[in-house]
Design an enzyme around this catalytic site. Structure first.
Site, PDB file in Angstrom:
ATOM      1  N   LEU A   1     -91.239 -64.564  37.609  1.00 33.87           N
ATOM      2  CA  LEU A   1     -90.316 -65.681  37.369  1.00 33.87           C
ATOM      3  C   LEU A   1     -89.450 -65.475  36.132  1.00 33.87           C
ATOM      4  O   LEU A   1     -89.873 -64.880  35.153  1.00 33.87           O
ATOM      5  CB  LEU A   1     -91.115 -66.984  37.239  1.00 33.87           C
ATOM      6  CG  LEU A   1     -92.012 -67.320  38.436  1.00 33.87           C
ATOM      7  CD1 LEU A   1     -92.732 -68.646  38.196  1.00 33.87           C
ATOM      8  CD2 LEU A   1     -91.221 -67.376  39.737  1.00 33.87           C
TER       9      LEU A   1
ATOM     10  N   GLN B   1     -78.504 -70.885  44.739  1.00 33.45           N
ATOM     11  CA  GLN B   1     -77.265 -70.394  45.356  1.00 33.45           C
ATOM     12  C   GLN B   1     -77.132 -68.887  45.171  1.00 33.45           C
ATOM     13  O   GLN B   1     -76.310 -68.253  45.818  1.00 33.45           O
ATOM     14  CB  GLN B   1     -76.060 -71.088  44.712  1.00 33.45           C
ATOM     15  CG  GLN B   1     -75.843 -72.467  45.287  1.00 33.45           C
ATOM     16  CD  GLN B   1     -74.728 -73.213  44.596  1.00 33.45           C
ATOM     17  OE1 GLN B   1     -74.219 -72.788  43.565  1.00 33.45           O
ATOM     18  NE2 GLN B   1     -74.374 -74.342  45.160  1.00 33.45           N
TER      19      GLN B   1
ATOM     20  N   MET C   1     -79.551 -63.522  37.107  1.00 34.52           N
ATOM     21  CA  MET C   1     -80.975 -63.245  36.872  1.00 34.52           C
ATOM     22  C   MET C   1     -81.659 -62.977  38.206  1.00 34.52           C
ATOM     23  O   MET C   1     -81.364 -63.617  39.216  1.00 34.52           O
ATOM     24  CB  MET C   1     -81.632 -64.432  36.182  1.00 34.52           C
ATOM     25  CG  MET C   1     -81.194 -64.558  34.755  1.00 34.52           C
ATOM     26  SD  MET C   1     -82.211 -65.744  33.886  1.00 34.52           S
ATOM     27  CE  MET C   1     -81.388 -65.716  32.312  1.00 34.52           C
TER      28      MET C   1
ATOM     29  N   HIS D   1     -85.481 -69.173  38.271  1.00 35.73           N
ATOM     30  CA  HIS D   1     -86.542 -69.968  38.908  1.00 35.73           C
ATOM     31  C   HIS D   1     -86.808 -71.220  38.071  1.00 35.73           C
ATOM     32  O   HIS D   1     -87.056 -72.302  38.598  1.00 35.73           O
ATOM     33  CB  HIS D   1     -87.849 -69.163  39.001  1.00 35.73           C
ATOM     34  CG  HIS D   1     -87.761 -67.900  39.784  1.00 35.73           C
ATOM     35  ND1 HIS D   1     -87.787 -66.658  39.192  1.00 35.73           N
ATOM     36  CD2 HIS D   1     -87.670 -67.674  41.112  1.00 35.73           C
ATOM     37  CE1 HIS D   1     -87.718 -65.723  40.121  1.00 35.73           C
ATOM     38  NE2 HIS D   1     -87.640 -66.303  41.298  1.00 35.73           N
TER      39      HIS D   1
ATOM     40  N   GLY E   1     -92.380 -64.969  42.764  1.00 36.90           N
ATOM     41  CA  GLY E   1     -92.971 -64.623  41.463  1.00 36.90           C
ATOM     42  C   GLY E   1     -92.077 -63.743  40.610  1.00 36.90           C
ATOM     43  O   GLY E   1     -90.894 -63.574  40.891  1.00 36.90           O
TER      44      GLY E   1
ATOM     45  N   ARG F   1     -85.854 -58.502  40.395  1.00 42.42           N
ATOM     46  CA  ARG F   1     -85.647 -57.053  40.539  1.00 42.42           C
ATOM     47  C   ARG F   1     -84.965 -56.443  39.310  1.00 42.42           C
ATOM     48  O   ARG F   1     -85.023 -55.238  39.112  1.00 42.42           O
ATOM     49  CB  ARG F   1     -84.855 -56.738  41.804  1.00 42.42           C
ATOM     50  CG  ARG F   1     -85.650 -56.963  43.090  1.00 42.42           C
ATOM     51  CD  ARG F   1     -84.833 -56.547  44.305  1.00 42.42           C
ATOM     52  NE  ARG F   1     -85.584 -56.680  45.552  1.00 42.42           N
ATOM     53  CZ  ARG F   1     -85.644 -57.791  46.284  1.00 42.42           C
ATOM     54  NH1 ARG F   1     -85.014 -58.876  45.878  1.00 42.42           N
ATOM     55  NH2 ARG F   1     -86.335 -57.822  47.410  1.00 42.42           N
TER      56      ARG F   1
HETATM   57  P1  AMP Z   1     -87.174 -65.255  44.714  1.00 42.87           P
HETATM   58  O1  AMP Z   1     -88.410 -65.360  43.888  1.00 42.87           O
HETATM   59  O2  AMP Z   1     -86.244 -64.183  44.274  1.00 42.87           O
HETATM   60  O3  AMP Z   1     -87.464 -65.278  46.196  1.00 42.87           O
HETATM   61  O4  AMP Z   1     -86.362 -66.597  44.432  1.00 42.87           O
HETATM   62  C1  AMP Z   1     -86.931 -67.858  44.600  1.00 42.87           C
HETATM   63  C2  AMP Z   1     -85.856 -68.907  44.503  1.00 42.87           C
HETATM   64  O5  AMP Z   1     -85.227 -68.839  43.236  1.00 42.87           O
HETATM   65  C3  AMP Z   1     -84.762 -68.716  45.565  1.00 42.87           C
HETATM   66  O6  AMP Z   1     -84.357 -69.991  46.060  1.00 42.87           O
HETATM   67  C4  AMP Z   1     -83.658 -68.059  44.777  1.00 42.87           C
HETATM   68  O7  AMP Z   1     -82.377 -68.286  45.303  1.00 42.87           O
HETATM   69  C5  AMP Z   1     -83.821 -68.732  43.426  1.00 42.87           C
HETATM   70  N1  AMP Z   1     -83.236 -67.893  42.371  1.00 42.87           N
HETATM   71  C6  AMP Z   1     -83.485 -66.569  42.133  1.00 42.87           C
HETATM   72  N2  AMP Z   1     -82.717 -66.124  41.117  1.00 42.87           N
HETATM   73  C7  AMP Z   1     -81.953 -67.173  40.716  1.00 42.87           C
HETATM   74  C8  AMP Z   1     -80.952 -67.347  39.712  1.00 42.87           C
HETATM   75  N3  AMP Z   1     -80.553 -66.349  38.929  1.00 42.87           N
HETATM   76  N4  AMP Z   1     -80.385 -68.573  39.576  1.00 42.87           N
HETATM   77  C9  AMP Z   1     -80.765 -69.605  40.386  1.00 42.87           C
HETATM   78  N5  AMP Z   1     -81.715 -69.495  41.343  1.00 42.87           N
HETATM   79  C10 AMP Z   1     -82.290 -68.306  41.515  1.00 42.87           C
END
Ligand code: AMP
Length: 285
Positions: A33, A149, A185, A37, A31, A188
């Site tokens: 987002l 990635q 991005m 995301h 979340g 946090r």
């Molecule tokens: P999170 O909500 O941070 O657990 O991220 C969920 C998914 O989004 C994970 O697969 C992350 O690697 C991906 N993600 C987070 N930030 C980015 C970003 N800046 N660019 C691409 N994918 C991202």
């Protein structure tokens, strides 16, 4: 867009489409987002008949209670972003729904892959990630699941999980979405002040320079040493690690010809916020 908090109801909904022969895409998230995301959801919507996004702040992957308590939450804005992207269903389970018997405390050991980088600084983190992603893949049984990635070691862990547990879902990696400053991005980032965001973007600039020096032939150990020195001089930034690794095994490498996939991986605290990032030096097509 449908919203589910019950595993049974989500499964029931998905069964209907699966029987029809529709392909299902899953985007697991925690979340708060942003467009990173959003890019994963775009990819899912483009390639699958039905896109499911999960939003679950998984407590078992947090080794730091403050980080868990302060993790940003903005569910209404998240729903808006997902609806605008064409997401079909959101899975929003409670902790009880996901872990009905928390005493069980299932753990997964990823061996050497979880001993280094993030694993070294966040003990137990990847076990938590492995369990929650296994659960989500079992619940949704997607044809394709999308991961960023941005979390390169997590991607390696998930590829390993899917291979070792013979899970049929195809894992698709999506490249990192950045702010115009270069800062990757991240949810946090909402906790960073304007000034801290400027400091945080230095991490990416440092990786770009490091990549340039290495491609110009500077020895990896020396180039890393110089980059660390520069970053350590920055007020407000506390570097945890900066390494050049094989992007599949996460093993540190000094000889670039040792692998077709080589990446810089780094983590640092900016104020109270821990940020991670990476940059490919060499990547297979
Ligand atoms: P999170 O909500 O941070 O657990 O991220 C969920 C998914 O989004 C994970 O697969 C992350 O690697 C991906 N993600 C987070 N930030 C980015 C970003 N800046 N660019 C691409 N994918 C991202």
């Amino acid at each position: 867009m449908k919203i589910f908090s019950s595993i049974t109801q989500l499964r029931h909904y998905l069964d209907f489409y699966r029987r029809k022969g529709d392909t299902i895409g899953l985007v697991p998230t925690m979340g708060a987002l942003h467009e990173g995301h959003g890019r994963l959801v775009n990819e899912a919507v483009k390639s699958c008949n039905l896109t499911v996004c999960s939003i679950f702040v998984n407590p078992t992957q947090f080794n730091n209670p403050d980080d868990l308590a302060n993790y940003p939450k903005q569910i209404e804005a998240d729903k808006k972003l997902l609806a605008a992207k064409g997401c079909d269903a959101v899975f929003l389970p409670t902790v009880d729904e996901m872990y009905p018997d928390e005493k069980l405390g299932l753990a997964i050991n990823f061996g050497q892959l979880e001993q280094v980088l993030e694993g070294e600084f966040r003990p137990g983190h990847f076990s938590g990630v492995g369990v929650v992603v296994s659960k989500l893949l079992n619940i949704v049984q997607p044809d394709i699941a999308y991961f960023g990635q941005k979390d390169l070691q997590q991607l390696a862990i998930i590829n390993r999980l899917v291979k070792d547990l013979s899970i049929q879902t195809k894992i698709v990696a999506v490249s990192t979405v950045r702010e115009s400053s270069g800062l990757a991005m991240s949810s946090r980032n909402l906790r960073l002040s304007k000034e801290e965001k400027v400091i945080a973007s230095e991490l990416y600039q440092a990786m770009l320079e490091l990549k340039k020096s290495i491609l110009m032939g500077v020895a990896t150990a020396r180039a890393i040493f110089e980059t660390k020195e520069k970053l350590n001089e920055l007020e407000g930034l506390r570097l945890e690690y900066l390494e050049i690794v094989n992007a599949h095994t996460m093993d540190a490498i000094t000889d670039l010809s040792a692998s077709e996939n080589v990446s810089i991986c780094t983590a640092a605290y900016v104020g109270k916020v821990r940020i991670i990032d990476n940059l490919y030096i060499k990547q297979e097509d």
